[in-house]
Design an enzyme around this catalytic site. Structure first.
Site, PDB file in Angstrom:
ATOM      1  N   LEU A  80       0.842  -1.199   0.000  1.00 12.95           N
ATOM      2  CA  LEU A  80       0.000   0.000   0.000  1.00 12.95           C
ATOM      3  C   LEU A  80       0.876   1.248   0.000  1.00 12.95           C
ATOM      4  CD1 LEU A  80      -2.502  -1.234   2.717  1.00 12.95           C
ATOM      5  CD2 LEU A  80      -2.969  -1.045   0.264  1.00 12.95           C
TER       6      LEU A  80
ATOM      7  N   LYS B 276       8.922  -0.761   1.373  1.00 10.05           N
ATOM      8  CA  LYS B 276       9.797   0.252   1.968  1.00 10.05           C
ATOM      9  C   LYS B 276       9.191   1.650   1.750  1.00 10.05           C
ATOM     10  CE  LYS B 276      10.692   1.690  -2.106  1.00 10.05           C
ATOM     11  NZ  LYS B 276      10.218   3.033  -2.513  1.00 10.05           N
TER      12      LYS B 276
END
Length: 331
Positions: free
Chosen positions: A79, A102
């Site tokens: 997301l 990340k």
């Protein structure tokens, strides 16, 4: 901690049918026999079906519905950055191991909360940096340790990509956009990889898009207690660049395609000394599959999570320091 035994694959569910999952992560999951994709969730049922048709697994409408499934041991959070913390948190509370894109979270406070929660529930928590799993960086570290460039004095890292389409999520302040959290986090992690976690921020600059409230580019200077430095440059307002170099007392080592090399790419490592120039052709490596495999191994084998947590938390703190202390320059 271990939900699997013997040869049983770790069952992974995906939160969010993002472009990075389609292009990179889900193909990598299919290349790793230690894991099995069991479910993919999207708010758009048609999108979930499209992903399931290509990669397998059960399409699921809604993220909470996926977290309630008993055929999901671990969750990959694909997301936007601003949604990593709330959904990783829900996944941990649901008893799932978590691997988030990340950076792990938008702020150091959020990262600390997730680490505490993972410890409390004895779950594995990882972020989505794949480049540390490429063997080229182990070669770099070995050559530095052997003294091929003398004592390392300075690190310089750069990651930049061309401008994105106008509606790209990277331009949304509400969703955690901006160049620092998208590409700047890479050279920060690389500096930790080669200079250690004992880094502090000496100064930083961010070039802002005032209308959208996000940073388009930036630079930072880090340092260790003994005076070694790390200079960082990043942005999505420039030509593609993905490299780092380490400057030592007797020479310099540099590596191109440092952060996003394709699996078939043969890295070229350059070593320069006063009267010597050398190019080393390194073996290709599948860093995305390495990331998936490392996550599965952490779930299966357990082990002490504190070294990884320390790096993760220091990375979040350094990123916060770069952002909060930055001199902001309007576009």
């Amino acid at each position: 901690m271990n939900p699997t035994t013997g040869g049983t694959a770790l069952r992974i569910g995906v939160l969010g049918c993002a472009d990075i999952a389609w292009r990179n992560t889900l193909p990598a999951i299919l290349r790793v026999p230690e894991v099995r994709l069991t479910a993919l969730a999207s708010r758009d049922p048609a999108k979930a079906r499209t992903f399931a048709d290509r990669f397998g697994g059960t399409p699921v409408q809604g993220y909470d519905a996926l977290l309630a499934r008993d055929d999901v041991d671990a969750v990959y959070v694909a997301l936007p950055t601003a949604l990593h913390h709330p959904w990783a948190r829900r996944a941990l509370l649901a008893g799932k191991h978590v691997w988030a894109e990340k950076p792990l979270a938008a702020t150091a406070e959020q990262a600390e909360d997730l680490v505490r929660l993972a410890r409390t529930h004895d779950r594995v928590l990882r972020d989505g940096f794949s480049f540390p799993h490429h063997s080229q960086h182990a070669v770099v570290a070995k050559l530095i340790a052997e003294g091929r460039i003398g004592e390392p004095r300075a690190f310089a890292g750069a990651f930049g990509i061309p401008p994105r389409p106008a509606g790209d999520v990277r331009y949304s302040a509400e969703l955690g956009g901006g160049a620092l959290l998208d590409v700047g986090v890479y050279p920060v992690r690389a500096a930790q990889l080669l200079l250690g976690d004992d880094l502090a921020v000496a100064g930083s600059v961010l070039r802002m898009d005032r209308a959208r409230g996000v940073d388009l580019a930036g630079s930072g200077l880090l340092h260790t207690p003994d005076g070694r430095t790390a200079s960082l440059d990043f942005g999505f307002d420039r030509s593609y660049r993905s490299r780092y170099a380490v400057w030592g007392s007797e020479g310099r080592l540099s590596l191109d395609r440092a952060f996003t090399p394709p699996a078939a790419h043969r890295p070229v490592l350059r070593i320069q000394r006063q009267d010597h120039y050398e190019e080393l052709s390194l073996a290709p490596d599948d860093q995305l599959a390495g990331l998936v495999r490392a996550f599965a191994d952490a779930v299966r084998e357990g082990g002490d999570p504190r070294p990884y947590e320390a790096t993760l938390l220091r990375h979040a703190a350094l990123t916060d320091e770069i952002r909060v202390g930055a001199r902001r320059v309007a576009d």
